[in-house]
Design a protein around this motif. Sequence first.
Motif, PDB file in Angstrom:
ATOM      1  N   VAL A 277       0.892  -1.184   0.200  1.00 42.31           N
ATOM      2  CA  VAL A 277      -0.067  -0.125   0.042  1.00 42.31           C
ATOM      3  C   VAL A 277       0.814   1.174  -0.018  1.00 42.31           C
ATOM      4  O   VAL A 277       0.729   2.181  -0.697  1.00 42.31           O
TER       5      VAL A 277
ATOM      6  N   SER B 245       1.292   4.055  -3.221  1.00 42.63           N
ATOM      7  CA  SER B 245       0.756   5.293  -2.832  1.00 42.63           C
ATOM      8  C   SER B 245       2.100   6.301  -3.111  1.00 42.63           C
ATOM      9  O   SER B 245       2.001   7.460  -3.476  1.00 42.63           O
TER      10      SER B 245
ATOM     11  N   ARG C 220      -6.369  -7.096  -1.770  1.00 38.97           N
ATOM     12  CA  ARG C 220      -6.979  -6.186  -0.949  1.00 38.97           C
ATOM     13  C   ARG C 220      -6.127  -4.795  -1.290  1.00 38.97           C
ATOM     14  O   ARG C 220      -6.625  -3.858  -1.386  1.00 38.97           O
TER      15      ARG C 220
ATOM     16  N   SER D   2      -7.582  -1.453  -2.972  1.00 37.88           N
ATOM     17  CA  SER D   2      -7.453  -0.017  -2.223  1.00 37.88           C
ATOM     18  C   SER D   2      -6.595   0.861  -3.160  1.00 37.88           C
ATOM     19  O   SER D   2      -7.178   2.201  -3.186  1.00 37.88           O
TER      20      SER D   2
ATOM     21  N   GLU E 269      -8.412   2.219  -6.079  1.00 38.99           N
ATOM     22  CA  GLU E 269      -9.321   3.424  -5.834  1.00 38.99           C
ATOM     23  C   GLU E 269      -8.585   4.697  -5.546  1.00 38.99           C
ATOM     24  O   GLU E 269      -9.059   5.659  -5.966  1.00 38.99           O
ATOM     25  N   GLU E 270      -7.536   4.483  -4.863  1.00 40.30           N
ATOM     26  CA  GLU E 270      -6.809   5.810  -4.624  1.00 40.30           C
ATOM     27  C   GLU E 270      -6.149   6.425  -6.132  1.00 40.30           C
ATOM     28  O   GLU E 270      -6.149   7.563  -6.083  1.00 40.30           O
TER      29      GLU E 270
END
Length: 217
Positions: free
Chosen positions: A38, A42, A65, A69, A72-73
């Motif tokens: 994640v 990012s 997952r 996630s 979506e970001e």
Amino acid sequence: MRVVVAEDLTLLRDGLIRLLTAHGFDVVAAVDSGPDLVRALSEQRPDVAVVDVRLPPTRTDEGIRAALSAREEIDGLPILVLSQYVERLYARELLADGRGGIGYLLKDRVSDVGEFVEAVHRVAAGGTALDPMVVARLLDSRRRALPLDRLTPREREVLAHMAQGRSNAAIATALAITEKAVGKHTNNIFAKLGQPPSEDDNRRVLAVLAYLDGWGV
């Protein structure tokens, strides 16, 4: 092309890094857990991510997952998922947003370097790269719910190749038919799915994903 790799098995992770680097990719991060993935996605915002479904800490679904996630970001972030087995639930979740830039391959496919590298490029470009076994399982799992009788056997064959991300020319070669015939079958498939024939690659991707996930029919 900038790539983030997420794989908890050290040998496979190192192998992916070497393979991708040797073929001109820039591996900007290589991680071994869901939380690290994640953060890497990012911070790095890569052109494509190659992600194992199962990552620590629980080794269940952290990889998928984290990928969902991040998608979506970072709108439309291309994700190529690797899995030891065909896991229909995870495959369908990946398909659920109805956009391109996704792939789901069995790890065995990595041994075919040319096929794997092509899949990474295809996904990064906004296309699809679905393992033939994944396509077969998804179609089989939806067989009772979807009106597959609308499609002829040949149209189903063409659709399966389309779902793997192949061009009309590649489908023609695989099925030993003319490219013109593939175009005709493709137009029939779109018509039966309620999608007007179009040369728009994104529309092609969306129609295939909609069909595989049981939408639009």
